[in-house]
Design an enzyme around this catalytic site. Sequence first.
Site, short mmCIF file in Angstrom:
data_model
loop_
_atom_site.label_atom_id
_atom_site.label_comp_id
_atom_site.label_asym_id
_atom_site.label_seq_id
_atom_site.Cartn_x
_atom_site.Cartn_y
_atom_site.Cartn_z
N HIS A 271 0.83 -1.20 0.00
CA HIS A 271 0.00 0.00 0.00
C HIS A 271 0.87 1.26 0.00
O HIS A 271 0.35 2.36 -0.04
CB HIS A 271 -0.89 -0.05 1.26
CG HIS A 271 -1.96 0.99 1.29
ND1 HIS A 271 -2.53 1.50 0.15
CD2 HIS A 271 -2.57 1.60 2.32
CE1 HIS A 271 -3.44 2.38 0.50
NE2 HIS A 271 -3.48 2.47 1.81
N CYS A 272 2.21 1.11 0.05
CA CYS A 272 3.05 2.30 0.27
C CYS A 272 4.03 2.59 -0.87
O CYS A 272 3.87 3.57 -1.58
CB CYS A 272 3.82 2.15 1.57
SG CYS A 272 2.74 2.01 3.00
N ILE A 273 5.03 1.71 -1.02
CA ILE A 273 6.16 2.02 -1.92
C ILE A 273 5.70 2.29 -3.37
O ILE A 273 6.21 3.22 -4.00
CB ILE A 273 7.23 0.90 -1.89
CG1 ILE A 273 7.56 0.47 -0.47
CG2 ILE A 273 8.49 1.30 -2.65
CD1 ILE A 273 8.25 1.49 0.39
N ASP A 276 3.01 5.91 -2.85
CA ASP A 276 3.32 7.19 -2.20
C ASP A 276 4.09 8.17 -3.08
O ASP A 276 3.78 9.37 -3.07
CB ASP A 276 4.07 6.96 -0.88
CG ASP A 276 3.26 6.11 0.08
OD1 ASP A 276 2.06 5.95 -0.17
OD2 ASP A 276 3.83 5.61 1.05
#
Length: 435
Positions: A271-273, A276
């Site tokens: 959900h991040c790398i 974002d």
Amino acid sequence: MNSIKKKLIDKTATLGVVGLGYVGLPLAVEKAKAGFKTIGFDVQESKVEMVNAGKNYIGDVVNEDLEEIVKSGLLSATTDFAQVASAECVCIAVPTPLDTYQQPDISYVKASAESIVPYMHKDMLIVLESTTYPGTTEELLKPILEKSGLKCGVDFHLAFSPERVDPGNLIYKTKNTPKVVGGITPECTDVAAAMYEAILEAPIHRVSSPAVAEMEKILENTYRNVNIGLVNELAILSNKMGINFWEVVDAAKSKPYGFQAFYPGPGLGGHCIPLDPYYLSWKAREYGFHTSMIESSMMVNDRMPEYCAERSSKILNRFKKAMNGARILILGVAYKQDIDDYRESPALRVIEELEKEGAEVVYYDPFVSEYREHGVVKKGESELTAELIESADLVIVTTAHTNVDYNFVQKYAKAIFDTKNAMKQIELRENIELL
Ligand SMILES: NC(=O)c1ccc[n+]([C@@H]2O[C@H](COP(=O)([O-])OP(=O)(O)OC[C@H]3O[C@@H](n4cnc5c(N)ncnc54)[C@H](O)[C@@H]3O)[C@@H](O)[C@H]2O)c1
């Protein structure tokens, strides 16, 4: 002393957490474990019911901890935001995904803030923890919260503190990971820092504004994204040159300073790398600025699943087998090892590419028994048997889960494409090809 700080020190403050997912539930558990009455808010009735029944659904939370704090009355969950009225501090940890045009979807942050507004009261502290573009707390959240009639920095405190949890990390958990805090005013920073000091066993790093804290989080994730892009590109080149790139990274790692090891893989997940940095690219456009490093690493990383499918095709070709009609066993659909989260997992993209070329794909993942994509549920194999491995023309390791018996896989597989170097300890390697 300011009354909220006093309540934090003597632990009489009630703490709220909005969003009880991978970030929010461990945070709520830490707050309750520190002795604070804690209320978790979520829009999903099923999660609220599970928490109130003391049933855990997040890998990083210890079942017995959750059971105990619920039983003792320290933690409860609700879908009713009216309970915000009884909380002195509220942390927001809702999703910040991308929309179909790869632009920030900030609707969850907006919706959760709007749910809080009617129940805001004087002196309360609100902290945004969701990863987002620099400026969100001050430009977007503050005006929504001020619709309550209360003035930020005067009547209530507002800060941003990025969540850094690394699901599955055995050393660093919510409790002992250092926290960065940036408030709208120095007092907002102070109050937010006091809250984390009361619940965590980690240093609190104060910065001068929410925007610094927001940018800091994106820097962390962009740093990973760009470095992974670099090693993926060099892994493709090394393969063309007949060089084992994993050996190259291990050799570079022997330098005691100035180098941090990153490893190639079938693409970015979670959900991040992968998401974002796009938040920053989007915001940068407002300033007529192009984040070229982010764009080029994304170009490499986003192509990795397709590249893995092409390499798989070449491996099958060596066995005089076409991809069309080949049976392929995928080992691991979670986006990283030893967790059950498959959001944005590159393994799913690899499967899609293989199926597009006519392969019959089955998967085994000890953490993910089934997954849902585009509204369709795909069930995994329940057991990794010799027959299952033997029945595949090719086995592709897409996640390096540590509870898979790779010796067993090597023994029965016709051919293996290891995209994670998960089988590095195995000596017999004639049927193993590395990314
Ligand atoms: N998962 C990670 O490893 C990780 C690490 C660091 C930062 N983050 C960031 O933390 C944030 C949360 O991520 P997550 O992985 O916990 O997401 P998640 O999807 O696991 O959990 C989010 C929760 O928020 C709830 N929710 C959605 N809208 C809501 C609303 N209006 N009111 C109340 N609850 C609502 C959802 O039902 C869900 O339970 C994101 O910004 C993410 O980028 C995640």
